[in-house]
Design an enzyme around this catalytic site. Structure first.
Site, PDB file in Angstrom:
ATOM      1  CD  GLU A 193      -2.898  -1.193   2.320  1.00 11.22           C
ATOM      2  OE1 GLU A 193      -2.461  -0.723   3.383  1.00 11.22           O
ATOM      3  OE2 GLU A 193      -3.981  -1.776   2.218  1.00 11.22           O
ATOM      4  CD  GLU A 234       4.901 -21.151  11.558  1.00 13.63           C
ATOM      5  OE1 GLU A 234       5.033 -21.371  12.766  1.00 13.63           O
ATOM      6  OE2 GLU A 234       3.890 -20.631  11.063  1.00 13.63           O
TER       7      GLU A 234
END
Length: 311
Positions: free
Chosen positions: A94, A125
């Site tokens: 963004e 992860e």
């Protein structure tokens, strides 16, 4: 089936985390009316801003350190797995339309790569090495900042990213939702927003995810304010890439200058749609090339360019 020692150890570790705590008072939640569950969930969410507020001094100190390095050309890089990784990618994605940053300036790394944005990538992860490889591919420098994001504060990918970055002299921030986390300990700036146990046991996309989103909003937005990407509370570096943003660009110029529509159109045409430059031409009554030069000399800071124009 008997648990292996590894999983027994991991289970004990999870049971010690606040974000994983079981709340017996909610054990019958599935039997409640929908409206009552919604009220419970809403009440839980209202506690998150207060938890963030307790960490504002640490957040502000981290932002000032980030802005100092980005002013020298450094990058802001988020690294996390699962929800935490997705929130980092979201915040990074963004920044270009909001602040006209280059996509390489704010980067989101997620364990498992782009496919992990929409599906689980098993085991990603758990690897510190994957984080180090992803950062190595970016050619990390001491002017960069790496923000490890992990609700538990124990995710190897996030910790590995911070450890690798710190070893290279980059600024490091560890954002977690548990106190005394390994992630915060590994980073130069530890930010631990303790939101407490979740409505659904261990579902850290809820309060923990909300807390992480709030902090990431602050890290990117206030850093960009410090870098002169805004004029007051106006997004003067907005990139007008669609009709809505083009309309917003005109409104921003109007709010900043009070000029009539025809002058705004002429200014934006003369400055190739660059909002900040158009505002400078109108406020300082100068032409486009002069405005561009003054902004370059002022490091892109509109207030500084206005002072130069008036001196």
């Amino acid at each position: 089936m008997t648990s292996t020692p590894h999983y027994r150890e991991l289970r004990a570790e999870l049971e010690s985390l606040t974000t994983e705590a079981f709340r017996p008072e909610l054990a019958e939640i599935d039997r409640l009316p929908t409206l009552e569950i919604a009220r419970l969930m809403n009440a839980e969410d209202t506690t998150v801003p207060a938890a963030v507020a307790e960490r504002l001094p640490q957040i502000a100190a981290a932002i000032d350190a980030v802005a100092e390095r980005m002013a020298r050309g450094g990058r802001l890089i988020y690294a996390g797995a699962g929800t935490a990784g997705r929130l980092g990618v979201l915040d990074a994605s963004e920044c270009p339309p909001t602040f006209n940053t280059h996509p390489s300036q704010v980067v989101g790394l997620i364990a498992g790569g782009p496919p992990a944005m929409v599906t689980s990538v098993e085991g990603a992860e758990d690897s510190k090495e994957l984080a180090a490889e992803a950062l190595a591919a970016l050619g990390l420098t001491p002017d960069d900042t790496v923000v490890g994001v992990s609700a538990s504060g124990r995710t190897p990918y996030a910790i590995g990213a911070v450890e690798h970055a710190r070893a290279l002299g980059a600024l490091t921030i560890g954002l977690s939702c548990n106190a005394d986390s390994a992630l915060a300990a590994a980073a130069e700036h530890g930010i631990e927003v303790v939101v407490g146990p979740e409505l659904l046991t261990g579902s850290t996309r809820l309060k923990a995810g909300t807390a992480q989103k709030l902090v990431l909003n602050m890290l990117s937005t206030i850093t960009m304010i410090r870098l002169g990407k805004t004029y007051g509370n106006l997004m003067v570096d907005v990139r007008a890439s669609n009709d809505k943003l083009r309309a917003r660009s005109r409104r921003i110029v109007a709010l900043a200058t009070g000029a009539p529509d025809d002058e705004i159109e002429r200014a934006l045409t003369a400055t190739d749609g660059e909002v900040k430059t158009a505002i400078l031409t109108l406020l300082a009554d100068i032409d486009g090339p002069t405005a561009t030069r003054l902004l370059e000399e002022s490091g892109g800071r509109l207030r500084a360019a206005l002072e130069r124009a008036g001196s």
